[in-house]
Design a protein around this motif. Structure first.
Motif, mmCIF file in Angstrom:
data_model
loop_
_atom_site.group_PDB
_atom_site.id
_atom_site.type_symbol
_atom_site.label_atom_id
_atom_site.label_comp_id
_atom_site.label_asym_id
_atom_site.label_seq_id
_atom_site.Cartn_x
_atom_site.Cartn_y
_atom_site.Cartn_z
ATOM 1 N N ASP A 180 0.802 -1.218 0.000
ATOM 2 C CA ASP A 180 0.000 0.000 0.000
ATOM 3 C C ASP A 180 0.843 1.279 0.000
ATOM 4 N N ALA A 181 2.146 1.151 0.068
ATOM 5 C CA ALA A 181 2.998 2.339 0.098
ATOM 6 C C ALA A 181 3.121 2.937 -1.296
ATOM 7 N N GLU A 182 3.084 4.244 -1.355
ATOM 8 C CA GLU A 182 3.194 4.935 -2.634
ATOM 9 C C GLU A 182 4.658 5.108 -3.029
ATOM 10 N N LEU A 183 4.946 4.945 -4.304
ATOM 11 C CA LEU A 183 6.257 5.280 -4.843
ATOM 12 C C LEU A 183 6.107 6.528 -5.693
ATOM 13 N N SER A 184 6.814 7.575 -5.312
ATOM 14 C CA SER A 184 6.767 8.837 -6.052
ATOM 15 C C SER A 184 8.184 9.290 -6.341
ATOM 16 N N ALA A 185 8.310 10.331 -7.150
ATOM 17 C CA ALA A 185 9.637 10.850 -7.488
ATOM 18 C C ALA A 185 9.548 12.330 -7.783
ATOM 19 N N ALA A 186 10.589 13.051 -7.360
ATOM 20 C CA ALA A 186 10.780 14.440 -7.762
ATOM 21 C C ALA A 186 11.518 14.426 -9.090
ATOM 22 N N VAL A 187 10.941 15.054 -10.102
ATOM 23 C CA VAL A 187 11.517 14.979 -11.452
ATOM 24 C C VAL A 187 11.747 16.371 -12.020
ATOM 25 N N TRP A 188 12.571 16.422 -13.046
ATOM 26 C CA TRP A 188 12.989 17.683 -13.668
ATOM 27 C C TRP A 188 11.783 18.510 -14.098
ATOM 28 N N GLY A 189 11.878 19.816 -13.937
ATOM 29 C CA GLY A 189 10.747 20.694 -14.220
ATOM 30 C C GLY A 189 10.387 20.826 -15.679
ATOM 31 N N VAL A 190 11.345 20.582 -16.569
ATOM 32 C CA VAL A 190 11.083 20.587 -18.014
ATOM 33 C C VAL A 190 11.385 19.192 -18.533
ATOM 34 N N TYR A 191 10.379 18.514 -19.033
ATOM 35 C CA TYR A 191 10.589 17.153 -19.546
ATOM 36 C C TYR A 191 11.362 17.205 -20.862
ATOM 37 N N ARG A 192 10.809 17.882 -21.858
ATOM 38 C CA ARG A 192 11.495 18.131 -23.121
ATOM 39 C C ARG A 192 11.212 19.578 -23.521
ATOM 40 N N ASN A 193 12.157 20.207 -24.172
ATOM 41 C CA ASN A 193 12.034 21.624 -24.515
ATOM 42 C C ASN A 193 11.226 21.788 -25.798
ATOM 43 N N GLU A 194 9.929 21.583 -25.677
ATOM 44 C CA GLU A 194 9.056 21.599 -26.844
ATOM 45 C C GLU A 194 8.902 22.989 -27.452
ATOM 46 N N ARG A 195 9.161 24.035 -26.696
ATOM 47 C CA ARG A 195 8.938 25.399 -27.195
ATOM 48 C C ARG A 195 10.231 26.078 -27.657
ATOM 49 N N GLY A 196 11.323 25.343 -27.634
ATOM 50 C CA GLY A 196 12.559 25.899 -28.149
ATOM 51 C C GLY A 196 13.137 27.020 -27.312
ATOM 52 N N TRP A 197 12.932 26.984 -26.005
ATOM 53 C CA TRP A 197 13.513 28.002 -25.131
ATOM 54 C C TRP A 197 15.034 27.921 -25.154
ATOM 55 N N ALA A 198 15.676 29.061 -25.060
ATOM 56 C CA ALA A 198 17.137 29.109 -25.074
ATOM 57 C C ALA A 198 17.701 28.772 -23.696
ATOM 58 N N GLY A 199 18.803 28.011 -23.690
ATOM 59 C CA GLY A 199 19.531 27.754 -22.456
ATOM 60 C C GLY A 199 18.756 27.019 -21.396
ATOM 61 N N VAL A 200 17.959 26.037 -21.783
ATOM 62 C CA VAL A 200 17.118 25.307 -20.837
ATOM 63 C C VAL A 200 17.539 23.847 -20.788
ATOM 64 N N SER A 201 17.766 23.317 -19.593
ATOM 65 C CA SER A 201 18.068 21.903 -19.429
ATOM 66 C C SER A 201 16.766 21.126 -19.268
ATOM 67 N N THR A 202 16.792 19.871 -19.678
ATOM 68 C CA THR A 202 15.578 19.061 -19.643
ATOM 69 C C THR A 202 15.842 17.722 -18.979
#
Length: 509
Positions: A360-382
């Motif tokens: 019954d224990a939940e498994l969760s994770a803290a993950v990167w704020g941008v999965y993939r840079n779909e909007r072409g932002w400059a200087g963004v890690s994913t």
């Protein structure tokens, strides 16, 4: 999250109830939703060529219904600017001469009457919207999580203060960190007691932080999830000292990440990482999670640093051997994707181990704020390309019960602008099948901004929020503002049956 020897948390249970349908068709189609400004404004009187409002539908609602789709009817509305008083959050979706359609968020609004206004240079008009009190049978269901890092407690008294603050403010879940760099803030037979507790690696501190946290959380009606760093192994210019148990880098020196030249990651002030390409590292992570869940009555395990530091690591022998082996069946597989699979296998093994000892224990994770840079932002890690973390695969394969994307930025003046919190909250909530608890970085916000970001995450359709972290809330005395605003109405953690294991878990291999 970045790993530093200070309070820092920047990018670097059961299955929650499914979300309500989201009004995000514009997002999916490549359009945009404009978050309109809000300001304190009472009733206004139209004049000249200013807008004229006839009605608001609906004119009132309970916070349990928030967010809702609302419509203003009137005249001269095209081109007008929408705003509101108090804690209401408005999200414009369509506007004509006679109608304005918008999303209205007010879960953090005390009951009472607020004003919604439309204005042009020629003048303005307004209508009231009433927030009704919760009905006797109404219960808000959302996760309000607080990250508590290992840097934020040093004594039993600290743990009690943290939990009391959390419960009295309206949080209902605490991610309590108990593994930082292959060390333990609990009684472990696998890894040594952390030196942060006594100054000496492996020395018994004579108190158990996790035991106190579990007991204190249960007394206060909080869920407690053991937060463990997955692959960070050590920090400092020197190797870890001898201890009982021995540190992994002494017992298993081949577990360290190496670069393309096969040079091991050095000991330095940052973190020296373990490679998920080594089966022993994956097994150790799974064993740590199971050990905690077996010995302590935790509600879940929360994974952090479940990724690579960057694509230049890890070209270790175990990883390369596994890659060579799998290429026999998948000749077009590249090593970058192979490393993503190593991380995914780590999550899978941890999930399998956890299900055996604590179904019954939940498994969760803290993950990167941008999965993939779909909007072409400059200087963004994913997550996908920069740290080789394919959290969407974990979701798709049923390996996690919830994800907390670390959307550690602010709302952009233009929807979809570089690292816009509103756009990213929408994007994560829309894409994920498991519940999303949008991560908010408190140090970048004042009290009003924090409340608005929480409301914006709700507007996105997220099942909850995760705030980093205790220290900033404490230092800035933000607890009272939260309990009087964004967390004004109490909420319980939503629950539903745990998901079944994936039908074909071998397909990630």
């Amino acid at each position: 999250m970045l790993e530093v020897d200070a309070v820092d948390h920047r990018p670097g249970l059961s299955m929650r109830a499914r979300r309500t349908p989201r009004l995000l068709a514009l997002l999916a189609a490549g359009g945009s939703l404009a978050v309109v400004s809000c300001q304190d404004s009472g009733p206004t009187t139209p004049g000249g060529d200013s807008p004229v409002l006839f009605s608001l539908s609906p004119p009132s609602a309970s916070p349990a219904a928030s967010p809702i789709a609302a419509t203003l009817d009137g005249e001269n509305l095209l081109g007008s600017v929408l705003s509101s008083s108090g804690p209401l959050l408005l999200d414009l979706t369509r506007q004509t001469e006679e109608e304005i359609h918008f999303r209205l968020g007010f879960r953090g609004a005390p009951d009472g009457t607020y004003w919604i206004r439309v204005g042009t240079p020629a003048g303005s008009d307004s209508v009231p919207f009433t927030v009704e009190p919760l009905g006797p049978a109404e219960v808000l269901r959302e996760v309000r999580a607080l990250w508590v890092s290992r840097f934020e407690y040093e004594s039993p008294q600290d743990v009690e203060i943290i939990l009391e603050r959390a419960a009295s403010t309206g949080f209902n879940l605490v991610y309590f960190q108990v593994r930082g760099r292959a060390d333990a803030f609990y009684q472990s037979a696998l890894e040594p007691w952390s030196a942060r507790l006594t100054g000496t690696l492996g020395a018994d501190p004579s108190w158990d932080p996790l035991e106190l946290a579990v007991d204190g959380a249960q007394r206060r009606g909080l869920e407690i999830h053991a937060w463990i760093n997955a692959f960070t192994g050590w920090a400092g210019a020197e190797p870890p000292p001898e201890s009982t148990p021995r540190h992994v880098f002494l017992e298993h020196p081949d577990w360290v990440m190496v670069d393309e030249n096969r040079v091991p990651m050095p000991y330095h002030s940052g973190s020296r990482w373990m490679t998920p390409g080594h089966p022993g590292v994956r097994s150790r992570l799974a064993a740590v999670a199971a050990d905690i869940a077996r010995a302590y009555d935790v509600d879940g395990i929360h994974l952090d640093f479940i990724r690579y530091p960057d694509p230049t690591y890890s070209y270790d022998s175990a990883s390369l051997a596994a890659f060579d082996s799998i290429q026999v069946l998948e000749p077009f597989l590249d090593f970058t994707e192979m490393r993503r699979r190593f991380v995914t296998w780590s999550v899978e093994e941890t999930r399998d181990s956890l299900r055996v000892v604590a179904p019954d224990a939940e498994l969760s994770a803290a993950v990167w704020g941008v999965y993939r840079n779909e909007r072409g932002w400059a200087g963004v890690s994913t997550g996908f390309d920069t740290v080789l973390q394919d959290a969407r695969a974990w979701d798709r394969l049923g390996l996690v019960d919830a994800l907390a994307p670390m959307v550690y930025w602010t709302v952009s003046p233009v929807y979809g602008g570089r690292l816009d919190f509103a756009y990213l909250a929408d994007e994560h909530a829309l894409a994920l099948e498991v519940p999303s608890y949008i991560g908010i970085y408190v140090p970048s916000l004042d009290g009003a901004g924090l409340a608005r970001h929480i409301e914006r995450a709700r507007l996105a359709g997220a099942e909850g929020v995760s705030l980093f972290s205790f220290t900033t809330l404490e230092e800035r005395a933000l607890w009272g503002g939260l309990s009087a605003g964004a967390f004004y109405w109490p909420a319980v953690v939503p629950t539903a049956p745990l998901p079944s294991p994936p039908r074909d878990p071998g397909r990630v291999r």
